[in-house]
Design a protein around this motif. Structure first.
Motif, PDB file in Angstrom:
ATOM      1  N   ALA A  82       0.801  -1.220   0.000  1.00 13.40           N
ATOM      2  CA  ALA A  82       0.000   0.000   0.000  1.00 13.40           C
ATOM      3  C   ALA A  82       0.839   1.278   0.000  1.00 13.40           C
ATOM      4  CB  ALA A  82      -0.926   0.009   1.218  1.00 13.40           C
ATOM      5  N   ASP A  83       2.157   1.154  -0.020  1.00 15.63           N
ATOM      6  CA  ASP A  83       2.998   2.334   0.098  1.00 15.63           C
ATOM      7  C   ASP A  83       3.193   3.120  -1.192  1.00 15.63           C
ATOM      8  OD1 ASP A  83       3.258   1.683   2.729  1.00 15.63           O
ATOM      9  OD2 ASP A  83       5.400   1.241   2.657  1.00 15.63           O
ATOM     10  N   ARG A  84       2.816   2.551  -2.332  1.00 16.86           N
ATOM     11  CA  ARG A  84       2.984   3.263  -3.600  1.00 16.86           C
ATOM     12  C   ARG A  84       1.969   2.739  -4.614  1.00 16.86           C
ATOM     13  NH1 ARG A  84       9.049   1.630  -4.169  1.00 16.86           N
ATOM     14  NH2 ARG A  84       8.855  -0.443  -3.381  1.00 16.86           N
ATOM     15  N   PRO A  85       1.683   3.550  -5.636  1.00 16.28           N
ATOM     16  CA  PRO A  85       0.673   3.135  -6.615  1.00 16.28           C
ATOM     17  C   PRO A  85       1.061   1.881  -7.389  1.00 16.28           C
ATOM     18  CG  PRO A  85       1.388   5.417  -7.000  1.00 16.28           C
ATOM     19  CD  PRO A  85       2.190   4.881  -5.869  1.00 16.28           C
ATOM     20  N   ASP A  86       2.349   1.700  -7.642  1.00 14.75           N
ATOM     21  CA  ASP A  86       2.841   0.500  -8.328  1.00 14.75           C
ATOM     22  C   ASP A  86       3.634  -0.286  -7.285  1.00 14.75           C
ATOM     23  OD1 ASP A  86       3.728  -1.412 -10.086  1.00 14.75           O
ATOM     24  OD2 ASP A  86       5.057  -0.072 -11.209  1.00 14.75           O
ATOM     25  N   PRO A  87       2.988  -1.196  -6.568  1.00 14.82           N
ATOM     26  CA  PRO A  87       3.629  -1.838  -5.418  1.00 14.82           C
ATOM     27  C   PRO A  87       4.972  -2.493  -5.709  1.00 14.82           C
ATOM     28  CG  PRO A  87       1.312  -2.398  -5.495  1.00 14.82           C
ATOM     29  CD  PRO A  87       1.636  -1.683  -6.768  1.00 14.82           C
ATOM     30  N   VAL A  88       5.085  -3.185  -6.818  1.00 18.39           N
ATOM     31  CA  VAL A  88       6.363  -3.800  -7.192  1.00 18.39           C
ATOM     32  C   VAL A  88       6.735  -3.229  -8.559  1.00 18.39           C
ATOM     33  CG1 VAL A  88       7.611  -5.950  -7.627  1.00 18.39           C
ATOM     34  CG2 VAL A  88       5.799  -5.891  -5.888  1.00 18.39           C
ATOM     35  N   PRO A  89       7.478  -2.128  -8.552  1.00 16.99           N
ATOM     36  CA  PRO A  89       7.837  -1.481  -9.817  1.00 16.99           C
ATOM     37  C   PRO A  89       8.665  -2.394 -10.725  1.00 16.99           C
ATOM     38  CG  PRO A  89       8.334  -0.060  -7.943  1.00 16.99           C
ATOM     39  CD  PRO A  89       7.984  -1.408  -7.398  1.00 16.99           C
ATOM     40  N   ASP A  90       8.615  -2.104 -11.998  1.00 19.54           N
ATOM     41  CA  ASP A  90       9.323  -2.906 -12.989  1.00 19.54           C
ATOM     42  C   ASP A  90      10.822  -2.985 -12.712  1.00 19.54           C
ATOM     43  OD1 ASP A  90       6.958  -3.436 -14.331  1.00 19.54           O
ATOM     44  OD2 ASP A  90       7.259  -1.865 -15.837  1.00 19.54           O
ATOM     45  N   ASP A  91      11.427  -1.906 -12.217  1.00 19.05           N
ATOM     46  CA  ASP A  91      12.873  -1.944 -11.979  1.00 19.05           C
ATOM     47  C   ASP A  91      13.229  -2.919 -10.858  1.00 19.05           C
ATOM     48  OD1 ASP A  91      11.667  -0.056 -10.149  1.00 19.05           O
ATOM     49  OD2 ASP A  91      13.648   0.807  -9.762  1.00 19.05           O
ATOM     50  N   ILE A  92      12.385  -3.028  -9.845  1.00 16.99           N
ATOM     51  CA  ILE A  92      12.633  -3.985  -8.759  1.00 16.99           C
ATOM     52  C   ILE A  92      12.464  -5.407  -9.286  1.00 16.99           C
ATOM     53  CG2 ILE A  92      11.709  -4.867  -6.576  1.00 16.99           C
ATOM     54  CD1 ILE A  92      11.286  -1.937  -5.744  1.00 16.99           C
ATOM     55  N   TRP A  93      11.423  -5.618 -10.077  1.00 13.25           N
ATOM     56  CA  TRP A  93      11.210  -6.952 -10.645  1.00 13.25           C
ATOM     57  C   TRP A  93      12.353  -7.319 -11.592  1.00 13.25           C
ATOM     58  CZ3 TRP A  93       8.189 -10.825  -9.247  1.00 13.25           C
ATOM     59  CH2 TRP A  93       8.156 -11.937 -10.085  1.00 13.25           C
TER      60      TRP A  93
END
Length: 152
Positions: free
Chosen positions: A100-111
């Motif tokens: 819930a901390d950001r609109p894209d919970p698991v951003p593409d760069d982290i993935w």
């Protein structure tokens, strides 16, 4: 602290079968056990799950993890103790735990960083282990399970 109820897995013992299957599957995909321990510990720190932080650190130490690295898990970005693959797994654990901390919970760069170090089966195992850890954390937090006092 006193628990509100006994651990739900003890009250509903058939659930242990499912929990054991999740554990077995997450640990069968070729991800280093130390990495899974670090992921478990970091998610549990974020969620404030005292029994999981306590047992996670103790189990990691028993399995050869150094105290230096265990002390630094919460600040892994600022220390030189972790490999790039471990850092990617820790970033994924943080993102998937803090949905819930950001609109894209698991951003593409982290993935993408995780995918650079792990194949699909290993990524599935890490995601499953993050979810399983969060499952344990929520049960323990809701029922106020304390960390064990005696590790005899």
């Amino acid at each position: 602290m006193q628990a509100r109820i006994e651990n739900p897995a003890y009250l509903l013992p058939e659930s242990v079968k499912a929990i054991n299957l999740l554990y077995k599957e997450a640990h069968s995909a070729g991800v280093e056990p130390a990495t899974l321990e670090l992921v478990h510990l970091r998610a549990s720190q974020i969620n404030g799950c005292s029994p999981c932080v306590d047992s996670g650190a103790r189990n990691a130490r028993k399995n050869g993890e150094t105290e230096e690295r265990l002390y630094a898990v919460a600040v892994w970005r600022e220390t030189p103790y972790f490999t790039e693959a471990e850092r990617a797994a820790l970033a994924l654990a943080e993102a998937a735990t803090r949905l819930a901390d950001r609109p894209d919970p698991v951003p593409d760069d982290i993935w993408a960083a995780a995918a650079a170090h792990y194949n699909e089966k290993q990524l599935a195992a890490i995601v499953l282990w993050i979810a399983t850890t969060n499952f344990f954390n929520r049960i323990n937090a809701a029922t106020k399970q304390p960390a064990p006092q005696n590790w005899g």
